[in-house]
Design an enzyme around this catalytic site. Structure first.
Site, PDB file in Angstrom:
ATOM      1  CG  ASP A 301      -2.116   0.742   0.847  1.00  0.00           C
ATOM      2  OD1 ASP A 301      -2.030   1.889  -0.485  1.00  0.00           O
ATOM      3  OD2 ASP A 301      -2.778   0.953   1.853  1.00  0.00           O
TER       4      ASP A 301
HETATM    5  C1  BGC Z   1      -4.893   3.205   0.259  1.00  0.00           C
HETATM    6  C2  BGC Z   1      -5.137   2.655  -0.850  1.00  0.00           C
HETATM    7  C3  BGC Z   1      -5.383   2.433  -2.608  1.00  0.00           C
HETATM    8  C4  BGC Z   1      -3.614   2.979  -2.617  1.00  0.00           C
HETATM    9  C5  BGC Z   1      -3.467   3.775  -3.526  1.00  0.00           C
HETATM   10  C6  BGC Z   1      -4.146   4.122  -0.021  1.00  0.00           C
HETATM   11  O1  BGC Z   1      -4.071   4.978   0.786  1.00  0.00           O
HETATM   12  O2  BGC Z   1      -5.057   2.710   1.556  1.00  0.00           O
HETATM   13  O3  BGC Z   1      -6.675   1.801  -1.046  1.00  0.00           O
HETATM   14  O4  BGC Z   1      -5.334   1.504  -3.303  1.00  0.00           O
HETATM   15  O5  BGC Z   1      -3.390   4.441  -1.407  1.00  0.00           O
HETATM   16  O6  BGC Z   1      -4.178   5.211  -4.115  1.00  0.00           O
END
Ligand code: BGC
Length: 777
Positions: A301
Site C-alpha cells: 500500500d
Molecule cells: C489506500 C489504498 C489505495 C492506495 C493507492 C492508499 O492510501 O490505502 O487502498 O489503493 O492508497 O491510491
C-alpha cells in the site's frame, strides 16, 4: 499513429534496436512465432528469461518501483520529473493518472526512450466504477447479487481500459465489524461467505477469463490482510487475532480472490499479530504463496515500506530488505527498494534471487496484459471517446443503485410516494451532486452525478413540485466541517444560524404534502482516515429531523452513509427510512425510482446496525459464550449483556424491507439424517402476499451445535435472490454438502465434524425458520 508506435516497439523487440546512447543486448519479442509449439506459460517464461538476462540490477529494481506520478500535465509528460526516471529504467508502473493522452505520452517515454523499452503498467483506484460510478462497495454488497456486482466491475474495466488503465486497486475485501472504521464503506461488510462471493464476482468482472480482449484489466485484492480489524475502528491501527479466527472469519475473501485468479495483491498498512503485514513473511510467503499458491505479484500500500520505520522495525534500508525478503514485489511510492536494496544486497541482507523473483512476477503481469506485444493496447483514443460514460453504462448504474438501497422502515406504507402534490425536499444532501458518488471516485466528475433534487424533479416532470430547503449543515462545527472536505467534496457550508435554517425548512414542510429529508454522512465522512467515534446522525441534522417530525407531515428519511449508523431514535420515530448509501453517478434517479415505486426495494444489509457504539463490535455470527442471554432477552444478572442496553441490534445482518410482504414456510429437508458426502436439500416456500412484484433475498444459515472448538451461533452458507409476482409462491432450495460444514479447527485443519446442525432459512439473520439436521461421517 497507433500503427507507427506499434511498429516502433515491435521492431525493438524483434531486432533489439536501442537508443543511440545506451546499447543494450537484443530484447526478445514475445515468442508468438519463435516457439509456436510451446505452451503459453512456457513462451512467457522463455520471453522473460531472455529479457531478464539483459537487465542490470538497477533496471530490475526499476520494475519493482511504483512511484507517485506527480502532476503530469497533458502535453508536458516528457518534461516531468517522472520522465527522467522512466528514461533511466527506474519505474515499473504509475498510478492514478487520468486520461488516455497522458498515459500514452508517458508510455511512449518508456518504450521509446528507456534502454530496454519495457512498457509501464498503469494502475488506478477504480473502486466502484470509472467515470460511470456505481454505488460504493458496501452498497453493492447489499444487492446480494453477484451478477450485478460482476457487471459493475466489468463496466468499470471497459471504461478504464479505454482510458489507458490496465490495473485496478480493487477489490477491497477486508471483513469489517466495526462501523467506526470509515473504510467499512469500501468492502462487503461483516460476513466471510458473502464477502468471498463478492470477491470472486469482482475479480471476474475486472479480469474476465483472460486478458485477450483488451477490455479487461488486472485486479488487485486488498488490503492483505486483516486491515478491517483495526482496534477501536481507528484507521491504520493494530490488528491482533487468533489464527482460528483469521482463517475462519477474516481470510476467506482474500483466498476467494486468489482462487479466482486475481493478478495482484496489495499488502495492508496494519500489523498482524505484531509483525506489520508489509514485512510479514508468514503472511506474504508462507500463507499467500505456499498455502494458497498465489502466482501473481504483491504491491505494497501507499508508502507502506517507509511506514515500517514508524512501526519500529528499523531504518528505510532495513525495512526495505525485510519487506522484499518477506515477499513484497513492488514498492508503492516510497522508493525504498530502488534506493536501498543495492546496499542490502552487498551486505547480504537481501538476495538477488528474491529481487529476480519480484522482477519476474511484475514482468509476467505485463506480459499477461499483452503490454509487450502492444504497449498501447489500453491507450486507444477512439475507444476513450466511445466507451466511457455511455448511456448504457449509466442505465446499468441506475438499475444497480436502486437494488443496493435498503428500506429500513415503512410505517403505515408512507412509501412509495405518489407522483403528484408538493414535496418538501430538505437537508444538506438533497441538492448536492458531488456527494452522491461517495468515497474513492478518482476518475469521475462529481458534478455530472444526479442529485436527489435532480432525480425527483426529473421523475415528477410537471405532475408535482419539489421545493428545496437546506435545513442544516452536515455537521454543526465548522472545524469538523473542514475535516470532511479535504478532497474537495463540498459540504456547502452555510453560515446562517442553525435555528434560521431549521425555521425555513419547517415552514416549507408545513406547506407541503410530504417531506423527503436527505440526511446523513457526506461523502468524505467515510472512506480512508474517516473513522468516527460517534456514528449517530450529526447533531445539527438530528435537530432538524426532530423539528420536521414535529410538523406532523409524513417524513421520509433518505439516509446517506458509508457505514452502519446508530439510529435507534429514528428507527422508532421516523415513519419511512430508505438507506441509500452513496449510489454513484445515477444516485438521484435511482432514489426517485425507489421513492416513487418504479423499483421495489430489495437491498439487504451486509452489516449489523448497532444501537450504540458501546455495543461495537456487534455481528450476527458471534460465539455463544458460556452465559448467553436467551434470544430477545433483556438484562439478566450474570449473563453476557449490558446494564444499559440490550444485546440486540437496531437492524440485523441481512435485514431489508420491501413494498410487498413475503411469507416463509417451515424448512423441509430431503433427509434429517445425512451421511458422508450425501447432499441434503433444504427448502422453503415463499409467497408474495402483497400487491407488488418484488425480489427477495432468501438466506440460509447453519449452526453446528457441538464442535471441537466453539462455533458461531449462525453462519451464512447460501443465498438466492428470487423474483416474486403478487400472490406468487416459489420453492427455494439449497443443496448442502459437507463442504458447507467445513471450518478450520484448533490445528488449523480444514474439515467438518459430524453431529447436529440447525438449518435456518429466512429473509434476514434474525427472522428464520429452523430445522434440525444430523450429519454422520
Ligand atoms: C489506500 C489504498 C489505495 C492506495 C493507492 C492508499 O492510501 O490505502 O487502498 O489503493 O492508497 O491510491
Amino acid at each position: 499513429m497507433r500503427k507507427t508506435l506499434l511498429c516502433g516497439i515491435a521492431a525493438t523487440l524483434l531486432t533489439g534496436a536501442v537508443s543511440a546512447q545506451q546499447a543494450a543486448p537484443a530484447t526478445p519479442r514475445p515468442a508468438t512465432r519463435a516457439a509456436a509449439g510451446a505452451s503459453a506459460p512456457a513462451r512467457m517464461t522463455t520471453f522473460i528469461d531472455a529479457l531478464m538476462k539483459k537487465m542490470t540490477l538497477a533496471e530490475k529494481l526499476g520494475q519493482l518501483n511504483l512511484p507517485g506520478a506527480g502532476d503530469i500535465t497533458t502535453g508536458q509528460a516528457s518534461n516531468s520529473d517522472i520522465a527522467g526516471k522512466i528514461r533511466k529504467g527506474e519505474v515499473g508502473g504509475l498510478f492514478n493518472i487520468k486520461s488516455v493522452d497522458k498515459i500514452r505520452a508517458v508510455q511512449q517515454i518508456a518504450v521509446e526512450q528507456s534502454r530496454l523499452k519495457i512498457p509501464l503498467i498503469f494502475g488506478m483506484d477504480v473502486i466502484h466504477g470509472y467515470e460511470t460510478e456505481f454505488p460504493i462497495p458496501l452498497a453493492l454488497s447489499c444487492t446480494w447479487d453477484t451478477g450485478l456486482v460482476e457487471k459493475s466491475a466489468r463496466i468499470a474495466a471497459v471504461e478504464a481500459s479505454a482510458d489507458g488503465i490496465d490495473w485496478t486497486f480493487s477489490p477491497m475485501v477486508d471483513i469489517a465489524r466495526d462501523p467506526r472504521w470509515g473504510r467499512i464503506a469500501e468492502g462487503n461488510g461483516e460476513d466471510p461467505y458473502l464477502g468471498s462471493a463478492m470477491a470472486r464476482a469482482m475479480v471476474k468482472g475486472y479480469q474476465g477469463d483472460n486478458f485477450n480482449s483488451g477490455r479487461t484489466i488486472m485486479a488487485c485484492v486488498k488490503h492483505f490482510a486483516l486491515y478491517g480489524a483495526a482496534e477501536a475502528g481507528r484507521d491504520y491501527n493494530t490488528t491482533d487475532m487468533s489464527p482460528v479466527r483469521m482463517y475462519n472469519e477474516y481470510l476467506p475473501p482474500y483466498k476467494a480472490a486468489v482462487d479466482a485468479g486475481v493478478g495482484s495483491v496489495m499488502s495492508s498498512f496494519n500489523d498482524v499479530n505484531d509483525v506489520p503485514a508489509t514485512a510479514n513473511k508468514w503472511l506474504m510467503t508462507d500463507l499467500l504463496r505456499h498455502q494458497w499458491g498465489f502466482r501473481g505479484f504483491v504491491v505494497t500500500d501507499y508508502t507502506a515500506i517507509n511506514e515500517l520505520i514508524a512501526h519500529g522495525l528499523g531504518d528505510l534500508q532495513v525495512c526495505s530488505a525485510r519487506a522484499l525478503m518477506a515477499g513484497i514485489d513492488m514498492d508503492m511510492v516510497g522508493e525504498g527498494f530502488l534506493t536501498t536494496l543495492p546496499a542490502s544486497l552487498k551486505e547480504g541482507k537481501a538476495t538477488l534471487a528474491q529481487i529476480d523473483l519480484a522482477c519476474r512476477r511484475i514482468l509476467e503481469a505485463k506480459y499477461k496484459l499483452g503490454l509487450f506485444e502492444d504497449p498501447y493496447r489500453y491507450c486507444q483514443p477512439e475507444r476513450a471517446k466511445t466507451d466511457i460514460f455511455t448511456s448504457e453504462h449509466l442505465q446499468a448504474a441506475r438499475d444497480i443503485a436502486a437494488q443496493s438501497f435498503v428500506l429500513l422502515r415503512n410505517q403505515g406504507d408512507v412509501l412509495p410516494l405518489k407522483k403528484g402534490g408538493s414535496i418538501a425536499l430538505i437537508g444538506p444532501l438533497g441538492d448536492t451532486r458531488e456527494n452522491m458518488v461517495g468515497t474513492w471516485a478518482v476518475a469521475t466528475d462529481g458534478s455530472k452525478a444526479v442529485s436527489v433534487a435532480d432525480g425527483l424533479r426529473a421523475a415528477l416532470g410537471n405532475q408535482g413540485t419539489v421545493t428545496y430547503a437546506r435545513g442544516a449543515n452536515i455537521v454543526g462545527d465548522s472545524l469538523y466541517n473542514n475535516r470532511i472536505s479535504v478532497f474537495g467534496k463540498n459540504t456547502n457550508w452555510d453560515s446562517r444560524p442553525a435555528d434560521d435554517m431549521i425555521a425555513e425548512a419547517v415552514a416549507l414542510a408545513a406547506q407541503s404534502d410530504v417531506v423527503v429529508a436527505a440526511l446523513g454522512e457526506s461523502a468524505e465522512m467515510s472512506g480512508e482516515c474517516s473513522s468516527r467515534s460517534d456514528i449517530s446522525l450529526p447533531e445539527s441534522q438530528e435537530r432538524l429531523l426532530k423539528a420536521l417530525i414535529k410538523t406532523g407531515k409524513p417524513v421520509v428519511l433518505v439516509l446517506f452513509t458509508g457505514r452502519p449508523l446508530t439510529i435507534p431514535w429514528e428507527s422508532q420515530n421516523v415513519p419511512a427510512i430508505l438507506n441509500v448509501w452513496f449510489g454513484g453517478t445515477e444516485a438521484g434517479n435511482a432514489i426517485a425510482d425507489v421513492l416513487f415505486g418504479d423499483v421495489n426495494p430489495s437491498g439487504k444489509l451486509t452489516t449489523t446496525w448497532p444501537q450504540n457504539v458501546g455495543q461495537v463490535p456487534l455481528y450476527y455470527n458471534h460465539m455463544n459464550t458460556g452465559r448467553p442471554l436467551p434470544e430477545n432477552g433483556w438484562f439478566q444478572k450474570f449473563r453476557s449483556n449490558y446494564l444499559d442496553v440490550s444485546n440486540d441490534p437496531v437492524y440485523p445482518f441481512g435485514y431489508g424491507l420491501s413494498y410487498t410482504h413475503y411469507q416463509y414456510s417451515a424448512v423441509t429437508l430431503s433427509t434429517a439424517r445425512a451421511k458422508g458426502n450425501q447432499p441434503v436439500t433444504a427448502s422453503v416456500t415463499i409467497t408474495n402476499t402483497g400487491a407488488k412484484a418484488g425480489k427477495e433475498v432468501v438466506q440460509l444459515y447453519l449452526r453446528q451445535l457441538v464442535g471441537s472448538i466453539t462455533r458461531p451461533v449462525k453462519e451464512l452458507k447460501g443465498f438466492q435472490k428470487v423474483d416474486l409476482a403478487p400472490g406468487e409462491t416459489k420453492t427455494v432450495s439449497f443443496r448442502l454438502t459437507p463442504a458447507d460444514l467445513k471450518f478450520y479447527n484448533a490445528d488449523l485443519r480444514y474439515d467438518w465434524e459430524p453431529g447436529d446442525f440447525d438449518v435456518m432459512i429466512g429473509g434476514n439473520s434474525r427472522d428464520v425458520q429452523t430445522a434440525r439436521l444430523s450429519w454422520a461421517k
